[in-house]
Design an enzyme around this catalytic site. Structure first.
Site, PDB file in Angstrom:
ATOM      1  N   LYS A 201      11.348   6.433  25.507  1.00 23.41           N
ATOM      2  CA  LYS A 201      12.202   7.636  25.468  1.00 23.41           C
ATOM      3  C   LYS A 201      12.398   7.957  23.988  1.00 23.41           C
ATOM      4  O   LYS A 201      12.443   7.056  23.148  1.00 23.41           O
ATOM      5  CB  LYS A 201      13.572   7.339  26.078  1.00 23.41           C
ATOM      6  CG  LYS A 201      13.554   7.067  27.558  1.00 23.41           C
ATOM      7  CD  LYS A 201      14.224   8.228  28.304  1.00 23.41           C
ATOM      8  CE  LYS A 201      14.327   7.964  29.771  1.00 23.41           C
ATOM      9  NZ  LYS A 201      15.514   7.175  30.098  1.00 23.41           N
TER      10      LYS A 201
ATOM     11  N   HIS B  84      16.474  10.296  19.828  1.00 25.07           N
ATOM     12  CA  HIS B  84      16.912  11.642  19.458  1.00 25.07           C
ATOM     13  C   HIS B  84      18.117  11.599  18.525  1.00 25.07           C
ATOM     14  O   HIS B  84      18.599  10.533  18.173  1.00 25.07           O
ATOM     15  CB  HIS B  84      17.186  12.487  20.691  1.00 25.07           C
ATOM     16  CG  HIS B  84      18.176  11.852  21.611  1.00 25.07           C
ATOM     17  ND1 HIS B  84      19.502  11.785  21.306  1.00 25.07           N
ATOM     18  CD2 HIS B  84      18.009  11.232  22.797  1.00 25.07           C
ATOM     19  CE1 HIS B  84      20.123  11.174  22.291  1.00 25.07           C
ATOM     20  NE2 HIS B  84      19.244  10.815  23.192  1.00 25.07           N
TER      21      HIS B  84
ATOM     22  N   HIS C  47      20.940   9.233  19.079  1.00 24.53           N
ATOM     23  CA  HIS C  47      20.764   7.810  18.756  1.00 24.53           C
ATOM     24  C   HIS C  47      21.019   7.510  17.287  1.00 24.53           C
ATOM     25  O   HIS C  47      21.347   6.389  16.934  1.00 24.53           O
ATOM     26  CB  HIS C  47      19.346   7.359  19.097  1.00 24.53           C
ATOM     27  CG  HIS C  47      19.226   6.857  20.487  1.00 24.53           C
ATOM     28  ND1 HIS C  47      18.419   7.461  21.399  1.00 24.53           N
ATOM     29  CD2 HIS C  47      19.814   5.823  21.121  1.00 24.53           C
ATOM     30  CE1 HIS C  47      18.508   6.816  22.549  1.00 24.53           C
ATOM     31  NE2 HIS C  47      19.343   5.822  22.411  1.00 24.53           N
TER      32      HIS C  47
HETATM   33  N1  ARG Z   1      19.959   1.639  25.617  1.00 23.32           N
HETATM   34  C1  ARG Z   1      21.257   2.182  25.923  1.00 23.32           C
HETATM   35  C2  ARG Z   1      21.224   3.700  25.882  1.00 23.32           C
HETATM   36  O1  ARG Z   1      20.441   4.280  25.162  1.00 23.32           O
HETATM   37  C3  ARG Z   1      22.319   1.699  24.988  1.00 23.32           C
HETATM   38  C4  ARG Z   1      22.582   0.228  25.013  1.00 23.32           C
HETATM   39  C5  ARG Z   1      23.947  -0.100  24.602  1.00 23.32           C
HETATM   40  N2  ARG Z   1      24.221  -1.508  24.556  1.00 23.32           N
HETATM   41  C6  ARG Z   1      24.631  -2.248  25.562  1.00 23.32           C
HETATM   42  N3  ARG Z   1      24.827  -3.526  25.332  1.00 23.32           N
HETATM   43  N4  ARG Z   1      24.798  -1.759  26.750  1.00 23.32           N
HETATM   44  O2  ARG Z   1      22.010   4.327  26.583  1.00 23.32           O
END
Ligand code: ARG
Length: 573
Positions: free
Chosen positions: A126, A129, A132
Site C-alpha cells: 500500500k 501516503h 503516513h
Molecule cells: N499498519 C498500521 C496502519 O497503517 C499501523 C500500525 C500501528 N501500530 C500498531 N501497533 N498497531 O494503519
C-alpha cells in the site's frame, strides 16, 4: 545548568518557615511580560495560610531577599514578588551552557531507562501516503527527544505485512500478475492488483474463497504462498527504504505484524482459560460492553487471527524482551478506540504494565486540492511530496545564489526542501488536523523550517565575517564582557536560550515536538531582532566579542533544536 527556579524556591522557602521548598517550586512562575521580572512569586496561597494580606507578605519577602547576589532587583507588585535576575550572571551561565556544543539542550532525566518508540508502520503493498509521514516524522522526533533526555530508545517499525489482504494479493498476482511490473514499480503495481481483485470479486464471488484459502495456506506456511508474500514484502520495503533514506530515518527493528504470527496462540489459550473469550457468529471475541466499548475481535470464523490479536502478542513480546519503561505507539487518532480496546484486553489478561503502553495519536493531513484518501485511489506518495519540495526549493536557492555551483544548490535544496516538510509536520499541535499548503511550507519568511534554517545560516555568516580570532575569543567566555549583552533584544534571546533544555523536557512529557518547533521559531525571531537592532560586528573589540558569543549560542540552540526534529542546519543558503 543553573536551575534558577530551584534556587529561588530555596531562597523563598528559607524566608517563610511555613512554606516547603517543593511548595515554593510549584508556585514560582515565569511571567509572560519581562517587565514583571524573570521570575515571580504569587502570595495568595501563603495569605490563606498566614492570615495576612498577600500584599504585605509579598512586601516582606521582597525586602528580605532583595540584596541576594542572584538578583539585580526585587519588587513587590500587588500580591506578587517580582524578581529580576542579575543579568550578567544569568547571561554568563546561559552562554556557558550554550557553548557546550551538541550537549546544549540535553539533560539526563531519563537516566538510561529503556523506551520503545514505534513509528511509521506502513502497510506492505500500500502506498506510503502523506498521512503516513506524520507517524514517521513525529515518531522520529519523539525518538530524538527521548534520547536527548537521557533515555535509551529502541526504534521499531511495525510494518503491516500480514492479514487476509495478502490472500487477495496472492490470488490477484496468480491471475493477472507480471513479475517485471512488480519489480519495476512494486507498490503501484501491487496496489493495482489489489484494486482489480475487488472489482473482479464483485462479479466472481468465488475469488473471495480462493483468497481466504491462500491466506490460510500462508498462515500454515505453504511454500509457494510464503515465497510470494516474502517477495511482495521485500519489493515494498525497497520503496519504503528509499523514503526513509531521504528523511534520514532509521530503525532498530523492522519486525512487521507477521513476526508475531507464531506468538498468538498463547494468548488465545490464556483468554479462553480466564473465561474471557466468547463466541459470536463463529468468531471469537472479548466482550467489552462493561467498559463502554465494542467487542475486541480475536479470531475470525475461519480461525484466522486479526490486527488486534497481533497487537496483544506484540505488547507482551516487547515487555518480555525489553522490559521497557515506556512503550510508545505513534499512530493516527483514527485508531484511538482500537488502542483502548486491545489495551483493555491486555489489562484483563492481568498484565498491569499495560499502563506503560502509550498511544500517541495525531490528526489527519489533507492536501489543498483535497487529495488524501487511499481508498479513492488518489494516492499521494510521500516520495513525490519530498521530491517536489526539493525541486521547488532548488529554484528558490538557485535564484538567491546565482553564482553558486550545482553541488551546493543540490545539497541545500535537499536539506531545506525535506526539512520544510518535516518542520511543517511538526509545527502544529499533533492532534490537530491540518491542510498541507505548499506556499506555507516553503515560505522563507514565515514560521517555517526554511526561516529557521536561514537564521542558522545567518548566524554562520556573521561568524565568518567576524573572523577566526574574534570567534575564538567568543567561544572562550573568560574574556567576554557580558555587560554588552544587557539590551532588551539580547536579553530576550538569552532568556529563550536558557529555556531550551526545559522546553525539551516538556516536549518529551507531552509527546509534542511542536513545543520545540515553536521554541526555535522564537529563538530565530529573537536572533533576527537582535541582528537588526544592534551592530554586532562593532569596531569596539570587547563589544564585538560579546555579541559574537551570543551569536554562537543562538546558532548552537537553533542547530540542536533542529536536530531534535530530525533536520539539518545548513551553514549557508
Ligand atoms: N499498519 C498500521 C496502519 O497503517 C499501523 C500500525 C500501528 N501500530 C500498531 N501497533 N498497531 O494503519
Amino acid at each position: 545548568m543553573v536551575n534558577y527556579k530551584e534556587e529561588i524556591s530555596k531562597i523563598i522557602a528559607g524566608q517563610v518557615s511555613e512554606l516547603s521548598e517543593e511548595d515554593a517550586l510549584e508556585l514560582v512562575e515565569i511571567p509572560q511580560d519581562p517587565a514583571m521580572g524573570d521570575y515571580a512569586f504569587p502570595c495568595f496561597r501563603l495569605a490563606k495560610l498566614l492570615r495576612k494580606s498577600p500584599q504585605s507578605i509579598a512586601a516582606d519577602i521582597a525586602q528580605a531577599i532583595a540584596d541576594r547576589p542572584l538578583f539585580e532587583k526585587v519588587e513587590q507588585v500587588n500580591a506578587y514578588v517580582n524578581m529580576f535576575l542579575s543579568k550578567e550572571m544569568y547571561t554568563r551561565s546561559t552562554l556557558e551552557d550554550a557553548m557546550d556544543g551538541e550537549n546544549f539542550g540535553k539533560t539526563n532525566v531519563g537516566d538510561g531507562k529503556l523506551v520503545i518508540v514505534e513509528y511509521s508502520s506502513p502497510n506492505i503493498a500500500k502506498p506510503f501516503h502523506i498521512g503516513h509521514i506524520r507517524s514517521t516524522v513525529i515518531g522520529n522526533s519523539i525518538n530524538l527527544i527521548y534520547r536527548a533526555l537521557g533515555y535509551k530508545v529502541r526504534r521499531l517499525n511495525h510494518v503491516g505485512d500480514y492479514g487476509t489482504q495478502f490472500g487477495k494479493m496472492i490470488v490477484a498476482y496468480r491471475h493477472w500478475g507480471n513479475e517485471q511490473d512488480v519489480k519495476d514499480n512494486p507498490i503501484t503495481t501491487l496496489l493495482g492488483y489489489y484494486t482489480k481483485f475487488h472489482v473482479e470479486a464483485e462479479k466472481h464471488p468465488e475469488l473471495d474463497d480462493e483468497a481466504r484459502k491462500a491466506f490460510a495456506d500462508l498462515e500454515k506456511g505453504q511454500e509457494e504462498e510464503v515465497k510470494l508474500w516474502k517477495w511482495f514484502r521485500e519489493e515494498s520495503m525497497k520503496e519504503f527504504n528509499r523514503v526513509y533514506k531521504m528523511l534520514d530515518i532509521e530503525f532498530d527493528e523492522v519486525d512487521g505484524e507477521s513476526f508475531y504470527s507464531d506468538k498468538m496462540q498463547r494468548f488465545i489459550d490464556e483468554l479462553k482459560e480466564k473465561g474471557l473469550l466468547e463466541e459470536s457468529r463463529g468468531a471469537q471475541i472479548v466482550d467489552l460492553e462493561e467498559y463502554g466499548m465494542p467487542p475486541a475481535l480475536i479470531t475470525k470464523s475461519d480461525g484466522s487471527t486479526l490486527y488486534c490479536t497481533r497487537d496483544i502478542a506484540t505488547a507482551v513480546y516487547r515487555k518480555e524482551t525489553y522490559d521497557f519503561y515506556k512503550n510508545i505507539y505513534v499512530v493516527a487518532s483514527q485508531q484511538n478506540l482500537y488502542f483502548q480496546q486491545w489495551m483493555k484486553v491486555v489489562e484483563l489478561l492481568g498484565y498491569d504494565w499495560v499502563k506503560d503502553c502509550i498511544h500517541v495519536p495525531f490528526g489527519m493531513v489533507s492536501l489543498e486540492d483535497g487529495t488524501m484518501s487511499t481508498r479513492a485511489g488518489r494516492v499521494v506518495f510521500l516520495e513525490d511530496v519530498l521530491n517536489k519540495a526539493v525541486e521547488k526549493t532548488r529554484e528558490i536557492i538557485a535564484e538567491k545564489n546565482p553564482a553558486a555551483d550545482e553541488a551546493f544548490i543540490d545539497d541545500v535544496a535537499h536539506q531545506v526542501g525535506i526539512g520544510a516538510v518535516i518542520f511543517q509536520e511538526l509545527s502544529n499541535n499533533k492532534i490537530k488536523d491540518y491542510v498541507f499548503k505548499w506556499d506555507k511550507v516553503l515560505n522563507f519568511d514565515g514560521e517555517t523550517g526554511p526561516y529557521v534554517q536561514y537564521t542558522h545560516a545567518r548566524c554562520a555568516s556573521v561568524l565568518r565575517k567576524a573572523g577566526e580570532e574574534t570567534v575564538a575569543k567568543a567561544w572562550n567566555l573568560d574574556d567576554v564582557d557580558f555587560s554588552y549583552l544587557n539590551s532588551d533584544s539580547a536579553y530576550a534571546l538569552t532568556r529563550l536560550l536558557y529555556a531550551l533544555p526545559q522546553t525539551v523536557v516538556e516536549a518529551g512529557e507531552k509527546f509534542e515536538p511542536s513545543i520545540i518547533t515553536r521554541h526555535i521559531v522564537n529563538i530565530a525571531q529573537a536572533y533576527n531582532r537582535f541582528y537588526h537592532d544592534e551592530h554586532i560586528l562593532s569596531e569596539n573589540e570587547e563589544e564585538r566579542v560579546a555579541k559574537v558569543a551570543l551569536t554562537i549560542a543562538a546558532k548552537n540552540g537553533i542547530r540542536n533544536g533542529l536536530a531534535l526534529l530530525g533536520m539539518k542546519a545548513p551553514e549557508r543558503m
